[in-house]
Write a protein that holds these residues in place. Structure first.
Motif, PDB file in Angstrom:
ATOM      1  N   ASP A  24       0.828  -1.208   0.000  1.00 17.97           N
ATOM      2  CA  ASP A  24       0.000   0.000   0.000  1.00 17.97           C
ATOM      3  C   ASP A  24       0.865   1.263   0.000  1.00 17.97           C
ATOM      4  O   ASP A  24       0.606   2.213  -0.746  1.00 17.97           O
ATOM      5  N   VAL A  25       1.885   1.272   0.825  1.00 19.77           N
ATOM      6  CA  VAL A  25       2.763   2.433   0.900  1.00 19.77           C
ATOM      7  C   VAL A  25       3.492   2.639  -0.426  1.00 19.77           C
ATOM      8  O   VAL A  25       3.611   3.763  -0.940  1.00 19.77           O
ATOM      9  N   MET A  26       3.967   1.564  -1.032  1.00 18.42           N
ATOM     10  CA  MET A  26       4.686   1.671  -2.297  1.00 18.42           C
ATOM     11  C   MET A  26       3.767   2.172  -3.415  1.00 18.42           C
ATOM     12  O   MET A  26       4.175   2.977  -4.247  1.00 18.42           O
ATOM     13  N   VAL A  28       1.122   4.118  -3.055  1.00 18.79           N
ATOM     14  CA  VAL A  28       0.876   5.539  -2.798  1.00 18.79           C
ATOM     15  C   VAL A  28       2.072   6.375  -3.245  1.00 18.79           C
ATOM     16  O   VAL A  28       1.917   7.418  -3.893  1.00 18.79           O
ATOM     17  N   LEU A  29       3.303   5.931  -2.936  1.00 15.82           N
ATOM     18  CA  LEU A  29       4.495   6.661  -3.376  1.00 15.82           C
ATOM     19  C   LEU A  29       4.599   6.688  -4.896  1.00 15.82           C
ATOM     20  O   LEU A  29       4.969   7.708  -5.489  1.00 15.82           O
ATOM     21  N   LEU A  30       4.273   5.597  -5.546  1.00 14.98           N
ATOM     22  CA  LEU A  30       4.309   5.543  -6.998  1.00 14.98           C
ATOM     23  C   LEU A  30       3.350   6.551  -7.612  1.00 14.98           C
ATOM     24  O   LEU A  30       3.696   7.274  -8.550  1.00 14.98           O
ATOM     25  N   ILE A  32       2.199   9.292  -6.187  1.00 15.17           N
ATOM     26  CA  ILE A  32       2.698  10.636  -5.904  1.00 15.17           C
ATOM     27  C   ILE A  32       3.790  11.020  -6.889  1.00 15.17           C
ATOM     28  O   ILE A  32       3.792  12.125  -7.451  1.00 15.17           O
ATOM     29  N   PHE A  33       4.742  10.126  -7.143  1.00 19.18           N
ATOM     30  CA  PHE A  33       5.826  10.437  -8.085  1.00 19.18           C
ATOM     31  C   PHE A  33       5.304  10.584  -9.510  1.00 19.18           C
ATOM     32  O   PHE A  33       5.796  11.412 -10.272  1.00 19.18           O
ATOM     33  N   THR A  36       3.670  14.128  -9.632  1.00 16.20           N
ATOM     34  CA  THR A  36       4.564  15.283  -9.492  1.00 16.20           C
ATOM     35  C   THR A  36       5.669  15.339 -10.542  1.00 16.20           C
ATOM     36  O   THR A  36       6.227  16.408 -10.782  1.00 16.20           O
TER      37      THR A  36
END
Length: 141
Positions: A24-26, A28-30, A32-33, A36
């Motif tokens: 889940d964290v990975m 979400v980071l993907l 976001i990147f 942006t």
């Protein structure tokens, strides 16, 4: 807290990593990147442009650095090979008797010469007090 399994007579813990929070964290980071990345402007470097000088020098002293890193000073129709420590006196002698700033020094180097050699020549001339030093470039066709 580790899970507890009941098999047979005793209670035993199961040693396993729960991967769901990590995934889940990975994700979400993907996201976001991915959002942006297009917003970030690439850095732009302002390079000097090649153009003509306002006033052409009356006389040019040319320092030639050949492929085997030998140095040669050419002033007018005279050409003489030299080593690095003799470059500065020869250039200053070629500039003597002329108006200040009218004699430019141009360094012409083979493209296969180490950058360090050209910088050493420039440093030697600067320490000797030579004011106008330029690099000879060939424009791409």
């Amino acid at each position: 807290m580790p899970s507890v399994s009941q098999r047979g007579r005793g209670r035993r813990t199961i040693n396993e990593i729960n991967m769901v929070p990590f995934i889940d964290v990975m994700l979400v980071l993907l996201i976001i990147f991915m959002v942006t990345a297009p917003l970030i402007a690439p850095s732009v470097i302002d390079l000097p442009s090649v153009g003509k000088a306002k006033t052409q020098p009356d006389k040019v002293v040319q320092v030639i650095v050949s492929r085997d890193e030998t140095l040669e000073v050419r002033s007018g129709d005279k050409s003489q090979p030299m080593n690095l420590k003799d470059i500065a006196p020869a250039v200053l002698q070629a500039q003597s008797g002329q108006a200040a700033g009218s004699v430019a020094v141009v360094i012409s180097a083979d493209r296969n010469v180490k950058y360090e050699t050209v910088v050493k020549v420039m440093d030697t001339l600067q320490r000797a007090g030579v004011e106008r030093v330029g690099l000879s470039v060939q424009l791409a066709p």
